[in-house]
Structures are given as structure tokens and as C-alpha cells.
Motif scaffolding. Structure first.
Motif, PDB file in Angstrom:
ATOM      1  N   UNK A  91      -3.131   7.277   6.990  1.00  0.00           N
ATOM      2  CA  UNK A  91      -2.189   7.050   8.087  1.00  0.00           C
ATOM      3  C   UNK A  91      -2.581   5.822   8.905  1.00  0.00           C
ATOM      4  N   UNK A  92      -3.872   5.631   9.111  1.00  0.00           N
ATOM      5  CA  UNK A  92      -4.336   4.439   9.827  1.00  0.00           C
ATOM      6  C   UNK A  92      -4.025   3.168   9.036  1.00  0.00           C
ATOM      7  N   UNK A  93      -4.196   3.248   7.716  1.00  0.00           N
ATOM      8  CA  UNK A  93      -3.896   2.089   6.869  1.00  0.00           C
ATOM      9  C   UNK A  93      -2.397   1.792   6.903  1.00  0.00           C
ATOM     10  N   UNK A  94      -1.585   2.832   6.805  1.00  0.00           N
ATOM     11  CA  UNK A  94      -0.132   2.656   6.860  1.00  0.00           C
ATOM     12  C   UNK A  94       0.287   1.973   8.158  1.00  0.00           C
ATOM     13  N   UNK A  95      -0.272   2.435   9.261  1.00  0.00           N
ATOM     14  CA  UNK A  95       0.101   1.911  10.574  1.00  0.00           C
ATOM     15  C   UNK A  95      -0.365   0.474  10.776  1.00  0.00           C
ATOM     16  N   UNK A  96      -1.379   0.054  10.011  1.00  0.00           N
ATOM     17  CA  UNK A  96      -1.918  -1.291  10.177  1.00  0.00           C
ATOM     18  C   UNK A  96      -1.196  -2.359   9.378  1.00  0.00           C
ATOM     19  N   UNK A  97      -0.169  -1.973   8.634  1.00  0.00           N
ATOM     20  CA  UNK A  97       0.557  -2.921   7.788  1.00  0.00           C
ATOM     21  C   UNK A  97       1.478  -3.816   8.602  1.00  0.00           C
ATOM     22  N   UNK A  98       1.819  -4.971   8.024  1.00  0.00           N
ATOM     23  CA  UNK A  98       2.790  -5.847   8.681  1.00  0.00           C
ATOM     24  C   UNK A  98       4.137  -5.133   8.781  1.00  0.00           C
ATOM     25  N   UNK A  99       4.559  -4.518   7.682  1.00  0.00           N
ATOM     26  CA  UNK A  99       5.793  -3.730   7.663  1.00  0.00           C
ATOM     27  C   UNK A  99       5.465  -2.339   7.151  1.00  0.00           C
ATOM     28  N   UNK A 100       5.754  -1.326   7.948  1.00  0.00           N
ATOM     29  CA  UNK A 100       5.471   0.066   7.592  1.00  0.00           C
ATOM     30  C   UNK A 100       6.802   0.789   7.404  1.00  0.00           C
ATOM     31  N   UNK A 101       7.014   1.298   6.198  1.00  0.00           N
ATOM     32  CA  UNK A 101       8.249   2.003   5.876  1.00  0.00           C
ATOM     33  C   UNK A 101       7.926   3.481   5.681  1.00  0.00           C
ATOM     34  N   UNK A 156       0.854  -1.188   0.000  1.00  0.00           N
ATOM     35  CA  UNK A 156       0.000   0.000   0.000  1.00  0.00           C
ATOM     36  C   UNK A 156       0.889   1.237   0.000  1.00  0.00           C
ATOM     37  N   UNK A 157       0.623   2.153  -0.928  1.00  0.00           N
ATOM     38  CA  UNK A 157       1.447   3.352  -1.084  1.00  0.00           C
ATOM     39  C   UNK A 157       0.611   4.598  -0.815  1.00  0.00           C
ATOM     40  N   UNK A 158       1.093   5.428   0.099  1.00  0.00           N
ATOM     41  CA  UNK A 158       0.492   6.740   0.341  1.00  0.00           C
ATOM     42  C   UNK A 158       1.548   7.786   0.016  1.00  0.00           C
ATOM     43  N   UNK A 192      -3.456   1.651  -3.686  1.00  0.00           N
ATOM     44  CA  UNK A 192      -3.511   3.062  -3.310  1.00  0.00           C
ATOM     45  C   UNK A 192      -4.892   3.351  -2.717  1.00  0.00           C
ATOM     46  N   UNK A 193      -5.012   4.470  -2.042  1.00  0.00           N
ATOM     47  CA  UNK A 193      -6.319   4.844  -1.500  1.00  0.00           C
ATOM     48  C   UNK A 193      -7.335   5.044  -2.620  1.00  0.00           C
ATOM     49  N   UNK A 194      -6.864   5.446  -3.797  1.00  0.00           N
ATOM     50  CA  UNK A 194      -7.771   5.663  -4.927  1.00  0.00           C
ATOM     51  C   UNK A 194      -8.439   4.369  -5.389  1.00  0.00           C
ATOM     52  N   UNK A 195      -7.878   3.227  -5.014  1.00  0.00           N
ATOM     53  CA  UNK A 195      -8.496   1.945  -5.359  1.00  0.00           C
ATOM     54  C   UNK A 195      -9.755   1.678  -4.536  1.00  0.00           C
ATOM     55  N   UNK A 196      -9.962   2.486  -3.503  1.00  0.00           N
ATOM     56  CA  UNK A 196     -11.073   2.243  -2.583  1.00  0.00           C
ATOM     57  C   UNK A 196     -12.006   3.456  -2.517  1.00  0.00           C
TER      58      UNK A 196
END
Length: 255
Positions: free
Chosen positions: A210-220, A165-167, A187-191
């Protein structure tokens, strides 16, 4: 403010009173009647002094240090991190309920995923020195946030075939498409079918992302904020006011 944050949820940890509310008016009027016995301005007073000095124990404490125009800025003390009582992740997790619900729906659709936040646009500003040479406050950022550099940087953190997921605030269409050679991009545009029902401005979109980013297995992240963070660049996030010549070569990196 309540379109961005869940004030009741925040108040479970830190009581929140808006300065245009009836509660604030009542508290302020009562404190003004009590004078020095009811209110104290504490700009510049340390947290230690607030805890140790009994004078502050039953007073309304006011600290007006932020510009009223900076309504979206979150409380932080960049010079003294020990002065912060709440973790950096506290406010991002306190998004308004409808934004949290939207993020949860998207995370459920993504299932198991990794994420990267790529801050480009506003940080790629350059200016010419007196010799006409372009200089930047973040000399490696443009290079480090391009797809080829990202592929190199994250290869040991995110295995091939993962959903990524890319923001980003990059405006060029398809800019991150080269990452698709290794990852399934989202991307968020997919939703939009979910987001269009709740998001009214870019601030709300950022809260959801930001919530989606934080919910990832690996957040870079783009920059390191803590020592244990994974980041796309080693440039410091803090503005050093040191304008340097941008670096675009990757000779020091092996991929």
C-alpha cells in the motif's frame, strides 16, 4: 498491532493506548474509582456533541463498537464521512518503521513509476439464482480487471514504456503478463530480498504494498474511494447486496 503500525508516530496526531498496556490499566482503574466523573461510554454520540458538551472534556471516552475479531479493520464511518477527523490516507502512512523502510527501499529501486491495485479473488464470488443463472455483487469487476480491459482503461493515464507496479490478490500465475506489451511490470515478489527480512504475514505485505502504491506518480485503484480517484471499474466499492448478472462484453468502450 505494533508489528503493523508505528504507534508512537500515530500518537503524535492521536494518542494511542493499547487495551493490554500498563497505561490502559492505570487509566481504567483511575476512571473506575471516579465513576461517572471519570469515564463515559460514547457509542452513538456525535463528534459535535463531544466537542460542545463540557461533560466530556476531562473524561475517558470509550466507544466499543467494533467486533474484537476485526483487529485489522481501520476506523471508518461509511454512513457519515463528515464524522471522520482524519483522512483515509492517514493510517496507511502510519505503518511500522521496518515496513516503511522496506517500502522506501523498493520505491528507490523503482525510481519513477505508476501503480495499480487490482482486487479480484475475494470480490469475484458468484452465486446462482433460482433459475441457475450466475449473479455477482460486482457485475463488471471480472471484466474490468482483466489485462485487456486494464490496457484499455489506463491508456490515457499511463504512457507506454512506464514502469507499472501491480499489487493484486489474483492467484493465477502470469495473469497480468499481457500488460507487458506496453509497460515494464513490477510486483512485490520482485523484491523478495528486501521483503523476506521484514514481512512475516500477508497483513504486513499488504501494508508495504500500500505504501508503494501510494508513492507512485499515478496510482490507479480498483474502485473509486474519492471523486478524484482513478479506478479500474465503475462498480461501487460498497456492497449493494444487489446480485446482478456479470457483464463480460466491452461494446461500450473504445480502445
Amino acid at each position: 498491532m505494533d508489528s503493523l503500525y508505528d504507534l508512537e508516530l500515530i500518537s503524535e496526531t492521536v494518542p494511542v493506548i493499547l487495551d493490554n498496556s500498563k497505561i490502559w490499566y492505570h487509566v481504567l482503574m483511575t476512571s473506575m474509582k471516579l465513576g461517572a466523573r471519570g469515564v463515559a461510554h460514547v457509542e452513538g454520540v456525535s463528534r459535535v456533541n463531544l466537542n460542545d458538551n463540557r461533560r466530556y472534556s476531562n473524561l475517558l471516552l470509550i466507544n466499543r463498537t467494533a467486533s474484537p475479531l476485526s483487529w485489522f479493520m481501520e476506523c471508518k464511518d461509511r454512513k457519515n464521512h463528515s464524522a471522520l477527523m482524519l483522512p483515509h490516507s492517514f493510517l496507511p502512512s502510519m505503518a511500522a518503521e521496518k515496513l516503511r523502510d522496506a517500502a522506501d527501499k523498493i520505491k528507490a529501486l523503482l525510481v519513477d513509476y505508476d501503480s495499480i491495485h487490482v482486487r479480484r479473488g475475494d470480490r469475484l464470488k458468484t452465486r446462482k439464482d433460482r433459475y441457475g443463472v450466475d449473479r455477482s455483487l460486482f457485475p463488471h469487476l471480472d471484466r474490468d480487471t482483466r489485462p485487456e480491459a486494464i490496457l484499455c482503461r489506463i491508456k490515457n493515464w499511463v504512457p507506454p514504456g512506464r514502469t507499472l507496479f501491480i499489487a493484486s490478490n489474483e492467484r493465477t500465475p502470469g495473469f497480468f503478463s499481457p500488460l507487458a506489451v506496453r509497460y515494464n511490470l513490477a510486483y512485490s515478489s520482485n523484491f523478495s530480498d528486501i521483503l523476506d527480512l521484514v514481512v512475516e504475514n500477508n497483513y504486513q505485505l499488504f501494508m508495504v504494498e500500500r505504501l508503494i502504491l501510494m508513492g507512485a506518480r499515478t496510482f490507479i485503484k480498483t474502485y473509486k474511494e474519492d471523486d478524484n480517484d482513478l479506478s479500474l471499474t465503475d462498480d461501487p466499492k460498497k456492497n449493494t447486496k444487489n446480485w446482478q448478472i456479470p457483464v463480460y462484453t466491452m461494446e461500450d468502450q473504445e480502445c
